[in-house]
Design an enzyme around this catalytic site. Structure first.
Site, mmCIF file in Angstrom:
data_model
loop_
_atom_site.group_PDB
_atom_site.id
_atom_site.type_symbol
_atom_site.label_atom_id
_atom_site.label_comp_id
_atom_site.label_asym_id
_atom_site.label_seq_id
_atom_site.Cartn_x
_atom_site.Cartn_y
_atom_site.Cartn_z
ATOM 1 N N GLU A 44 0.848 -1.193 0.000
ATOM 2 C CA GLU A 44 0.000 0.000 0.000
ATOM 3 C C GLU A 44 0.884 1.243 0.000
ATOM 4 O O GLU A 44 1.931 1.265 0.652
ATOM 5 C CB GLU A 44 -0.876 -0.014 1.254
ATOM 6 C CG GLU A 44 -1.742 1.223 1.446
ATOM 7 C CD GLU A 44 -2.486 1.206 2.769
ATOM 8 O OE1 GLU A 44 -3.548 1.863 2.855
ATOM 9 O OE2 GLU A 44 -2.026 0.543 3.721
ATOM 10 N N LYS A 110 -9.658 2.675 -2.103
ATOM 11 C CA LYS A 110 -9.836 2.022 -0.803
ATOM 12 C C LYS A 110 -11.204 2.345 -0.211
ATOM 13 O O LYS A 110 -11.551 3.512 -0.016
ATOM 14 C CB LYS A 110 -8.730 2.471 0.138
ATOM 15 C CG LYS A 110 -8.675 1.746 1.476
ATOM 16 C CD LYS A 110 -7.480 2.240 2.271
ATOM 17 C CE LYS A 110 -7.310 1.512 3.579
ATOM 18 N NZ LYS A 110 -6.144 2.040 4.335
ATOM 19 N N CYS A 144 -5.328 -2.933 2.727
ATOM 20 C CA CYS A 144 -5.066 -2.841 4.168
ATOM 21 C C CYS A 144 -6.297 -2.984 5.068
ATOM 22 O O CYS A 144 -6.743 -4.091 5.342
ATOM 23 C CB CYS A 144 -4.323 -1.544 4.455
ATOM 24 S SG CYS A 144 -3.360 -1.592 6.000
#
Length: 259
Positions: A44, A110, A144
């Site tokens: 990331e 995300k 994540c």
């Protein structure tokens, strides 16, 4: 359709807010990979570390990092994926790029911004999940904090590989280990998590634990490695299909839709 997907996992000690240094590091690592690699996975925010300094670091979609990813994809005739800080329409995004060998690409923003680090105050959350079809494989790449939300990753489309690119700190690495394995088991898919190592500019420590699990939750990498490394693994579509045929767990999943 490729029965094997040769995949490279690149765990690195990211240089804080230094895109040029990070691209240079990954260039060397990627050039050293085998010639038969199919997919290269980076962490990331692999050019900067997990920074909230988006106004200084953000690139436009067609910026230097996407150009670099295209160069690497062409060089290795492989797909390259990882997330980058992007600005678009006066907003900032933690955006994953999945770049194909021919230079075309798909993106995923995300969905679950990390409120504990106030990521939600800097970056706009994405909405839609991305499913990539590559060499006969269906791939779902996530980022994540998404790992903590199993409903978003729920395998309703028969994807074969679930990917998490991350900056996941060492103090919660036990959760990282457990959840990666759980996502593989519950979704009857391969699950790969690529994390970083070292310390960032905000004082957080990272100890890697990059790993890949098969659809039964078996680790097919060396677990708990905390130093930077590049590891190549072969994902086996035949093993996946035979296991799903023998153990029809996905057919028994609950019927509901995420809105």
């Amino acid at each position: 359709m490729a029965q094997k997907l040769n995949t490279a996992l690149l765990q690195a000690n990211l240089k804080w807010e230094d895109p040029q240094a990070n691209r240079s590091f990954f260039s060397k690592e990627i050039k050293a990979l085998s010639e038969d690699i199919d997919l290269i996975i980076l962490p990331e925010m692999f050019t900067t570390g997990f920074s909230m300094n988006a106004s200084k670091l953000a690139e436009k979609t067609d910026g230097l990092t996407l150009q670099w990813m295209r160069e690497m994809a062409k060089l290795k005739d492989a797909a390259v994926t990882g997330s980058v800080i992007i600005t678009e329409n006066d907003k900032f995004y933690n955006r994953l790029f999945f770049v194909f060998p021919d230079g075309s690409f798909k993106t995923y923003d995300k969905r679950h911004t990390f409120t504990l680090a106030k990521e939600d105050q800097t970056y706009s959350a994405g909405r839609d999940r991305l499913i990539v079809e590559f060499k006969g494989w269906k791939i779902c790449p996530l980022i994540c904090y998404d790992l903590r939300f199993p409903v978003f990753a729920r395998n309703t489309v028969e994807y074969d590989l679930l990917i998490y690119v991350a900056n996941w700190p060492s103090k919660r690495v036990a959760a990282w280990d457990a959840l990666l394995k759980a996502r593989a088991i519950e979704n009857m898919s391969y699950c790969i998590g690529v994390n970083r190592t070292g310390n960032d500019g905000d004082g957080y420590k990272y100890n890697g634990h990059t790993a890949a699990y098969d659809c039964l939750g078996e680790n097919i990498t060396e677990l708990d490695r905390e130093e930077p490394f590049a590891e190549e693994i072969a994902l086996d579509k035949k093993h996946l299909e035979e296991t799903r045929s023998d153990l029809k767990f996905l057919q028994d999943r609950d019927q509901f839709t995420l809105k």
